[in-house]
Design a protein around this motif. Structure first.
Motif, mmCIF file in Angstrom:
data_model
loop_
_atom_site.group_PDB
_atom_site.id
_atom_site.type_symbol
_atom_site.label_atom_id
_atom_site.label_comp_id
_atom_site.label_asym_id
_atom_site.label_seq_id
_atom_site.Cartn_x
_atom_site.Cartn_y
_atom_site.Cartn_z
ATOM 1 N N TYR A 28 -11.367 -6.200 -2.183
ATOM 2 C CA TYR A 28 -11.389 -5.069 -1.265
ATOM 3 C C TYR A 28 -10.689 -3.827 -1.824
ATOM 4 C CZ TYR A 28 -12.378 -8.838 2.073
ATOM 5 O OH TYR A 28 -12.925 -9.918 2.711
ATOM 6 N N ALA A 146 -11.194 -5.186 8.962
ATOM 7 C CA ALA A 146 -10.870 -4.146 7.982
ATOM 8 C C ALA A 146 -9.579 -3.421 8.336
ATOM 9 C CB ALA A 146 -12.020 -3.147 7.895
ATOM 10 N N LEU A 149 -6.609 -4.706 6.401
ATOM 11 C CA LEU A 149 -6.580 -4.222 5.023
ATOM 12 C C LEU A 149 -6.123 -2.760 4.972
ATOM 13 C CD1 LEU A 149 -9.972 -5.777 3.901
ATOM 14 C CD2 LEU A 149 -7.709 -6.454 3.049
ATOM 15 N N ARG A 351 -15.467 -4.947 3.555
ATOM 16 C CA ARG A 351 -15.131 -4.040 2.460
ATOM 17 C C ARG A 351 -15.701 -2.648 2.706
ATOM 18 N NH1 ARG A 351 -16.612 -4.629 -3.964
ATOM 19 N NH2 ARG A 351 -18.708 -4.682 -3.085
ATOM 20 N N PHE A 354 -13.458 -0.946 5.257
ATOM 21 C CA PHE A 354 -12.183 -0.590 4.627
ATOM 22 C C PHE A 354 -12.357 0.607 3.698
ATOM 23 C CE2 PHE A 354 -9.420 -1.360 0.818
ATOM 24 C CZ PHE A 354 -8.238 -0.915 1.382
ATOM 25 N N THR A 355 -13.452 0.618 2.960
ATOM 26 C CA THR A 355 -13.725 1.730 2.043
ATOM 27 C C THR A 355 -13.880 3.034 2.812
ATOM 28 O OG1 THR A 355 -14.777 0.245 0.456
ATOM 29 C CG2 THR A 355 -15.337 2.572 0.289
#
Length: 854
Positions: A28, A146, A149, A351, A354-355
């Motif tokens: 991630y 997410a 993270l 991911r 989170f991005t």
């Protein structure tokens, strides 16, 4: 092109491997960052890494507590509790220097809304504020996972220390805790160790009502403006306190999609939203594109989604000098699912979210001054618009219903809007507004545009497609008298400012203990609550179908309730004290009656019916629309405090229906009810039961010959031989009635009309079901007018079909009744104006004459 194809194939292969093996944290995290080892990773607290299992909400809370204890960048605050008593949490994330002066920063931000003060705010030094809200829909789980993270990165990444001086992050890791827990429990309990991604797998197909909604099955992403639920009220309170520049709203969509970020379709922006908002959204989009390009994710923008209804998370900020960003990630709906783009793993969906959190962080920091300048300029322009507006305020209120008036005032106050209580009786253009029963909202205040968005009526649109509703005019939703005021009336009116936290005005009893009888009118919103509480205590309640006079100057209207002790062995004083406490709680006024020889009808009149205490079964499960069932459950459980049975529809095949005298069939399909269940329902209603049904449930009842309901089936004639294929979607979409407001006419003498004092009212429609009126004119208590559109968009052919059709039709079955609604009278818990039609069906359906419904 060849290199990109190879890259995508490798990516799909990697996703497939991730589905079967432990997901490393490095999968991630963005390269180039180092992390403080004193900050706990998700795995160190949870016992597994993100993407391997779905976090439950209590695990989210546990991890965020651990972060707040370990990091000097995070403050954790519990802002409220859900219906299921889970804590609602908000993280404030920033540099420790900012966390030491939060009140000062909030004060500076509040000045951005005041043109006379905003020019003195130092925009060079003012931090940007970004709100990150994850998983308002509980089964859109990539967001909430997410968030762990993102919180770890913002707490532990060494390289962002300096950037944190420029930003305050408000993070709501899980907007819908109850739905999140329902969903995570389902997918985790049905997860295999060795997964294959088959869409038919039980893990990927939740049981009814699914995890999207909150405890009462409401879509919380439609509640930002109505604020009818504790999750929304806690969130909006913090957002109005902080006034974020950027509001991020993390969602999921269909498994075969990719990733969407705003801007949405330009032609579907609300006209009150400035063009600059779209420009900023588009500029921010470049950051998302850059970050998603780096990890090879597919994405799209300016398609499918719009920014029109101000009650959604990504649109609510757009009318307040903020920028709302919607993220939509293709959903794995579990841990692994096949898609047209290859195996879709839960880790991959997390991911992407989170991005997007990281790209939003970079955009916020880089555009800090521009975003703060935009907010300042937005309110300067709003002041100019307010000054130029010939209307200077709105007034609203109901002379005979404090409850509905209170609820609208309470809703408005949540949005940082100044509101004033009218302290004298006034009459404007023939409408009477009474002291302490009406409110005035001045337009010359910072939230000018939001107020316009609440009160305006609009029937002309640039586009004919809407992702959600096209109208929500709040006074119409409350079926309330309202109008715009000019400056002369505003300045002359005697008013008093009211503050957030107002309470329902208390009721009272006029008279003394030991009266011959007692009576109260049905016009107050909480009169049904009072009636039920009195019935629960065993007192005798009777319904007057004609008006009567208690004294020469005190008349009680049709639908008034008479109360006596009945067979209850209580003293006159105890009975009187019960009346007092219930009146005080519900806001009604109860009058003592000293003789049965009243004016008009007398107290022993045959025009008075004894009422049975409602025993309600609400059908759920199967093909029932959970959102509508939830609206009814919430309405009766929360507002009336009435216990009801949530009866699974397939239990109709064996349940003893004699426990109930009212059965409610929300919109939906009922094919799971067997022949024996149908016969049981028929026998029950013939014996005197009341069925209340809506939408497709009416079609099912008609097919089973339980009541008679017929519908228009005309189709639009079109002789065009060829049309552009590119317009196919828009052409069909324009014919959808997504949600608009219409004018209807109510028979005030019908039991379903009791408590209303005007035959003209408003209803909300979001379907193209057109119910033909009964041939018996007494069986159509509520019909559409011949010019029904009040606010919103409707396709012209559908408007023609609607004219003079029935909104409510009553059908007799033996000694019982079937009361059919075309429109939802309880829409999203804020359509207070038609709630009483539903209440009346429950309490008074038993009294409707069978001859009036045949």
């Amino acid at each position: 092109m060849f290199k990109k194809l190879i890259f995508l194939l490798l990516l799909l292969q990697a996703n497939s491997l991730i589905a079967q093996e432990k997901v490393p944290l490095e999968y991630y995290l963005k390269p180039g960052y180092s992390y403080n080892p004193d900050i706990p990773t998700p795995e160190s607290v949870l016992g597994y890494n993100i993407g391997e299992w779905h976090v439950s909400y209590d695990q989210v809370y546990m991890y965020m507590q651990a972060l707040a204890e370990a990091s000097d960048r995070i403050k954790l605050e519990v802002t409220g509790r859900t219906y299921e008593k889970r804590p609602l949490m908000m993280l404030t994330i920033s540099h420790r220097d900012n966390l030491g002066k939060l009140n000062a920063i909030k004060y500076q931000r509040s000045q951005l809304r005041i043109p006379a003060e905003s020019r003195n705010v130092d925009l060079e030094a003012l931090p940007v504020v970004t709100y990150m809200g994850y998983s308002v829909h509980g089964n859109e789980a990539s967001g909430v996972n997410a968030s762990l993270l993102a919180a770890y990165h913002f707490a532990a990444a060494n390289e962002i220390e300096e950037d944190l001086k420029s930003i305050i992050i408000l993070m709501e890791p899980g907007i819908n805790p109850d739905g999140i827990n329902r969903f995570s429990s389902w997918v985790n309990s049905n997860r295999s160790i060795h997964m294959n991604g088959d869409p038919n797998n039980r893990e990927l197909n939740e049981a009814w009502p699914r995890g999207r909604t909150n405890h009462y099955w409401f879509d919380l992403n439609r509640d930002w403006l109505p604020v009818q639920h504790p999750e929304s009220r806690a969130r909006i309170t913090k957002i109005q306190e902080w006034k974020p520049n950027l509001i991020l709203d993390f969602h999921e969509m269909g498994t075969n999609s990719t990733f969407f970020f705003q801007p949405g379709i330009p032609s579907r922006n609300h006209p009150l939203t400035p063009a600059k908002n779209f420009e900023l959204t588009e500029k921010i989009a470049q950051y998302h594109a850059k970050y998603l390009d780096e990890i090879g994710s597919l994405y799209f923008t300016q398609e499918s989604y719009d920014d029109f209804y101000y009650g959604k998370g990504s649109t609510y900020p757009d009318v307040q000098g903020q920028v709302g960003i919607l993220f939509e990630q293709a959903s794995s709906r579990g841990h692994l699912q096949e898609s047209v783009n290859g195996p879709l793993t839960f880790a991959f969906t997390v991911r992407n979210q989170f991005t997007a959190s990281l790209s939003s962080f970079e955009a916020s920091v880089a555009m800090r001054k521009e975003l703060n300048s935009y907010m300042r300029d937005f309110y300067i322009d709003a002041k100019s618009d307010a000054d130029a507006d010939t209307n200077k305020a709105y007034i609203f209120g109901l002379a005979k219903d404090k409850g509905r008036t209170y609820h609208l005032a309470d809703m408005i106050l949540y949005h940082d809007i100044k509101l004033y209580s009218l302290k004298e009786d006034i009459k404007i253009n023939g409408l009477d507004f009474k002291a302490d029963r009406a409110f005035i909202v001045p337009l010359n205040q910072p939230q000018y545009r939001l107020i316009k968005g609440m009160f305006e009526t609009r029937t002309d649109f640039q586009d004919s497609l809407f992702y959600d509703v096209s109208a929500w005019t709040l006074p119409m939703a409350f079926d309330m008298d309202f109008m715009a005021l000019n400056s002369r009336i505003l300045n002359l009116a005697n008013v008093e400012e009211v503050k957030k936290g107002i309470t329902l005005p208390q009721g009272k009893v006029n008279g003394a203990a030991g009266a011959y009888s007692y009576a109260f009118e049905w016009n107050e919103y909480y009169a049904p609550k009072a009636a039920f509480k009195l019935m629960e205590k065993g007192y005798n309640l009777r319904l007057a179908h004609e008006a009567f006079d208690i004294t020469g100057d005190l008349s009680m209207g049709r639908g008034s309730i008479l109360v006596d002790k009945g067979r209850q062995p209580v003293s006159d004083q105890t009975f009187f004290e019960d009346l007092q406490s219930i009146a005080k709680l519900t806001g009604i006024t109860i009058h003592g009656i000293n003789t049965g020889y009243t004016g008009g009808i007398n107290m022993g009149s045959p025009s008075i019916d004894v009422l049975e205490k409602p025993e309600v079964a609400l059908l759920v499960d199967g093909g029932v629309y959970s959102n509508e069932a939830g609206e009814i459950w919430h309405l009766l459980d929360q507002r009336l405090e009435m216990p009801i049975t949530l009866l699974p529809s397939d239990e109709m095949n064996s349940a003893d229906l004699n426990r109930y005298n009212v059965i409610v069939l929300p919109n939906g399909s009922y094919g799971n009810i067997s022949k024996s269940g149908v016969e049981s329902l028929k026998s029950w209603v013939r014996a005197g039961g009341t069925i209340i049904a809506r939408g497709r449930a009416l079609e099912w009842l008609n097919s089973q010959q339980i009541g008679e309901f017929s519908f228009k089936t005309e189709t639009e004639k079109d002789s065009t031989i060829q049309k552009s294929y590119a317009n196919l979607s828009n052409d069909f979409g324009s014919k959808v009635t997504g949600g608009a407001i219409f004018k209807v006419k109510l028979d005030l003498s019908h039991p379903l009309g009791y408590g209303y004092d005007k035959e003209d009212m408003y209803t909300f429609r979001n379907s193209n079901q057109f119910l033909l009126p009964s041939k018996n004119p007494y069986a159509n208590p509520l019909v559409y007018t011949d010019s029904p559109l009040a606010s919103g968009y409707v396709y012209p052919f559908n408007l023609e079909q609607m004219k003079n059709t029935a909104m409510i039709r009553v059908s007799a079955v033996g000694r019982g009744k079937v009361i059919g609604f075309v429109d939802d009278p309880n829409f999203r818990a804020f359509w207070f104006g038609t709630n009483k039609l539903f209440f009346n069906s429950i309490f008074f359906g038993q009294t409707i004459s069978s001859s009036s419904a045949r």
